[in-house]
Write an enzyme that holds these catalytic residues in place. Structure first.
Site, PDB file in Angstrom:
ATOM      1  N   ARG A   1      54.768  77.227  36.844  1.00  0.00           N
ATOM      2  CA  ARG A   1      54.015  78.674  38.202  1.00  0.00           C
ATOM      3  C   ARG A   1      55.386  79.723  37.679  1.00  0.00           C
ATOM      4  NH1 ARG A   1      53.332  73.309  38.656  1.00  0.00           N
ATOM      5  NH2 ARG A   1      55.133  73.397  40.799  1.00  0.00           N
TER       6      ARG A   1
ATOM      7  N   GLU B   1      63.676  63.911  45.159  1.00  0.00           N
ATOM      8  CA  GLU B   1      64.183  62.904  46.091  1.00  0.00           C
ATOM      9  C   GLU B   1      64.154  61.806  45.060  1.00  0.00           C
ATOM     10  OE1 GLU B   1      60.529  63.070  48.148  1.00  0.00           O
ATOM     11  OE2 GLU B   1      59.992  65.113  47.367  1.00  0.00           O
TER      12      GLU B   1
END
Length: 182
Positions: A65, A102
């Protein structure tokens, strides 16, 4: 931060998707903002406004994006655009950096000749959360000697601390809206 009118318009244009990509996460989807001509234009205008006329040479966008926002910003500023991509996607000689996610480690890269030392660069992506990806992008740009003017994002998730990581590196952070939580 921006004016409440702009902020309200942008928040209304962002779709919220609960429990994506995992339970407990509220995903902030800017594809609806990108599809809204007025909101998209206002977001890009607001991101570039402080940097018009200061000699920015390049806008660097983080995949994917950040490419959309960065291309529009580069056009507005009459600068070049530099893609920062996942490992193995660029065809020429690259510089690379590994960074933590993560769930593991990933790598991003950019072309070695994309930025000349001392060029003023703006980094852009849709959202700053934990800041791991943006921090890696700042370090990658630093490897090539970029003068990072700012890191710009439509959305800030301040509770996750990403803005503070970039500011600790001496990078100005510009965001348009913020949301509580993840």
């Amino acid at each position: 931060m921006s004016t409440p009118t702009l902020e309200n318009e942008l928040v209304a244009a962002i779709r919220n998707i609960p429990d994506y990509p995992k339970p407990g996460v509220m995903f902030r989807d800017i594809t609806t903002l990108l599809g809204n001509p007025r909101a998209f234009r206002r977001a890009v205008d607001e991101l570039v406004h402080p940097y018009a006329g200061i000699g920015v040479a390049k806008v660097a966008g983080i995949e994917a994006r950040g490419f959309i926002l960065g291309g529009a910003m580069a056009h507005q500023l009459s600068t070049g655009f530099v893609p920062i991509r996942k490992k193995g996607k660029l065809p020429h000689e690259t510089v690379r950096i590994a960074y933590s996610l993560e769930y593991g480690v990933d790598e991003m890269e950019m072309h070695k000749d994309a930025i000349k030392p001392g060029e003023k660069v703006i980094l852009v992506d849709d959202l700053i959360a934990t800041g791991g990806t943006a921090e890696a992008a700042v370090k990658l740009l630093g490897q090539l000697g970029a003068d990072i003017v700012a890191a710009c994002f439509v959305i800030d998730l301040p509770e996750l601390g990403g803005r503070k990581k970039l500011e600790a590196l001496g990078v100005e952070v510009r965001t348009l809206v913020s949301f509580d939580g993840h």
